[in-house]
Scaffold this active site. Structure first.
Site, PDB file in Angstrom:
ATOM      1  CG  ASP A  71       4.645   0.687  -7.239  1.00  0.00           C
ATOM      2  OD1 ASP A  71       3.499   0.211  -7.330  1.00  0.00           O
ATOM      3  OD2 ASP A  71       5.645   0.170  -7.758  1.00  0.00           O
ATOM      4  CB  CYS A  72      -0.819   3.583  -7.609  1.00  0.00           C
ATOM      5  SG  CYS A  72      -2.106   4.156  -8.686  1.00  0.00           S
ATOM      6  CB  ALA A  73       1.481   6.433 -12.052  1.00  0.00           C
ATOM      7  CG  ASN A  90       1.115   6.296  -4.296  1.00  0.00           C
ATOM      8  OD1 ASN A  90       2.086   5.666  -4.692  1.00  0.00           O
ATOM      9  ND2 ASN A  90       0.166   6.721  -5.098  1.00  0.00           N
ATOM     10  CB  THR A  92       4.422   7.503  -7.159  1.00  0.00           C
ATOM     11  OG1 THR A  92       3.036   7.230  -6.961  1.00  0.00           O
ATOM     12  CG2 THR A  92       5.128   6.244  -7.589  1.00  0.00           C
TER      13      THR A  92
END
Lengths: 342, 172
Positions: A71-73, A90, A92
């Protein structure tokens, strides 16, 4: 037994689609998300029959990592696993960004994944290959389907066990919520800067060059004498809109609204110089843009999932309609311009 | 020698005027656009596309909202070019009219919500620059452009729907 699944990108996502299947060695679905195992990881493990692992509790050797759920921005994690040649999901909506952006490629990475993005692969579909080598195809999924990978109850019990002693408390949940909001703002900023760099600045560069040349070379006076009188009367503007909306003209001058934008800028200069009355700004906006989207009808209709017959008749319908509504729009805007800036 | 120098000066002047325009745009337009676009698109991401699907579905029901509310929602939430995908909510016979209404709103929206069509800002901004030069505030033009846009897309939807129906009838 294992089954192949296809993961497509979400609405605002990037990358994929990935058609993947675990193997005897490489079968661990690793959840690398804050606050316990992510539902997406659960779903992937359930569907493929892979083994679910909480990556924050258990270290997994790279060669056993089947899918990494992150869940990396866009700072690090989203690039780390593609760099290791691990399929990365992912949750996100982050595209090819961050310091490891060059490793984020479509055959390893897919983003903005929700549960609806994941489905069983159709038989015969090519498995996504990590390095572009000859692709295997999905075989025998129907036969394997009989032996259900793992029952849902079993899977749930396992997850509960893994998450036990790690129940999400208020602070964790608050953290996740704040993180989500911040991610969205960050993503919005990134998209905006991207738009400025890729579309707005290049356009400004080319139009300001044209305007500079026009002003200095004296072509400006020519425009002031020839075009401005047309754009400062209602009949003149009706004529401009009619020409723009001719069915054989509209698709030619439509693309990217480049012509409308250049003409808009030139008229803006004339309005600024006082050659065109300021209240005509409103009808002019419609006069120079009667062709809007005249080039894009088939693409736009297919994005709206129209069938081929609708597209065939839809193109002339829109173009004919413009002959009426183009000048009509100018007329309406003219009526609405009364009292503007007076 | 003087001749060449004069020529060079004249040549540079030709582009200096352009450079002045460019720097005034970069300092005068971009900062506000960047902040506005970031704020609005963040809010829209927080609301989420899925959450407005039901509203969009409802808007397809009658002819007025089909060519006003539905295209406006699509343009605000999805922007150019994904806004056309809301066409899937309407019947085939209404799709061309929906397309016409939606595409026609892509520029009227930019006065108030530039994020929706950031790549084609200058239809509005080009003309607006002239209004700014004269010292008028832009709010009034932006609001009227938006409102007239709504009237125009409704009429376009109506007319295109009728023309499509006529073409279809002639076909059979």
């Amino acid at each position: 037994m294992y089954r192949a699944i296809t993961i497509v990108k979400g609405n605002s996502g990037w990358g994929g689609p990935l058609t993947i299947m675990p193997t005897e060695v490489c079968n661990k679905v690793v959840s690398l998300t804050g606050g316990g195992i992510h539902p997406i990881a659960v779903k992937i493990a359930e569907m493929t029959g892979g083994e679910l692992v909480d990556g924050f509790k258990t270290a997994v050797p790279d060669e056993e990592m089947f899918v990494a759920v992150v869940d990396c921005a866009g700072s690090a994690r989203c690039g780390v696993y593609p760099k290791k040649k691990v399929f990365t999901v992912n949750v996100t909506p982050v595209g090819k960004v961050g310091p490891l952006a060059k490793f984020i490629v479509e055959n390893l990475y897919v983003s903005d994944v929700t549960e609806t993005c994941i489905s069983f692969a159709v038989e015969g579909a090519a498995l996504t290959s990590k390095d572009g080598s000859a692709a295997q195809t999905v075989q025998g999924t129907v036969a394997l389907a009989v032996t259900e990978p793992k029952t849902k109850a079993q899977a749930r019990a396992e997850i509960a066990a893994m998450n036990s002693g790690k129940k999400k408390n208020v602070i964790t949940r608050l953290g996740i919520a704040v993180g989500g909001v911040v991610n969205k703002f960050y993503q919005a900023g990134r998209e905006t800067i991207d738009m400025v760099m890729k579309s707005i600045l290049p356009f400004m560069a080319f139009v300001s060059m044209i305007i500079g040349v026009i002003q200095v070379s004296g072509i400006g006076n020519l425009i002031a004498q020839t075009v401005s009188p047309w754009a400062s009367t209602l009949p003149g503007m009706l004529l401009i809109s009619l020409i723009c909306s001719l069915p054989f003209v509209a698709p030619v001058i439509g693309p990217g609204a480049v012509i409308a934008q250049v003409v808009g800028t030139l008229l803006g200069v004339e309005i600024g110089l006082g050659h065109i009355p300021v209240q005509y700004a409103l009808p002019a906006l419609f006069a120079i843009n009667a062709q809007v989207g005249g080039d894009f009808v088939p693409v736009g209709l297919s994005l709206g999932e129209a069938d081929s017959e609708t597209i065939e008749l839809g193109v002339p319908a829109v173009l004919y309609s413009r002959l009426i509504t183009g000048p009509l729009a100018v007329l309406i805007a003219y009526l609405f311009s009364f009292g503007l800036y007076q | 020698m003087d001749l060449i120098a004069n020529f060079a000066n004249g040549f540079m002047n030709l582009f200096k005027a352009g450079a002045a325009v460019f720097s005034s745009w970069v300092t005068g337009i971009i900062p506000l656009i960047v902040i506005l676009m970031t704020a609005v698109s963040a809010v829209i991401k927080l609301i989420g596309e899925e959450r407005i699907h039901r509203l969009a579905q409802k808007a397809t029901g009658n002819i007025i909202t089909r060519y006003t509310i539905l295209p406006i929602l699509a343009v605000l939430f999805l922007g150019n070019p994904m806004c056309y995908s809301f066409g899937r909510f309407v019947e085939n016979k209404h799709k061309p009219a929906y397309y016409d209404a939606t595409v026609s709103f892509l520029h009227p929206v930019t006065g108030l919500f530039p994020h929706a069509n950031g790549g084609e800002l200058f239809v509005y901004m080009g003309i607006a620059a002239g209004v700014t030069t004269l010292g008028f505030p832009l709010g009034e033009l932006a609001v009227r452009y938006f409102l007239v846009g709504i009237v125009v897309i409704f009429i376009r939807g109506l007319v295109t729907e009728k023309i499509y129906a006529a073409l279809k009838a002639r076909e059979q």
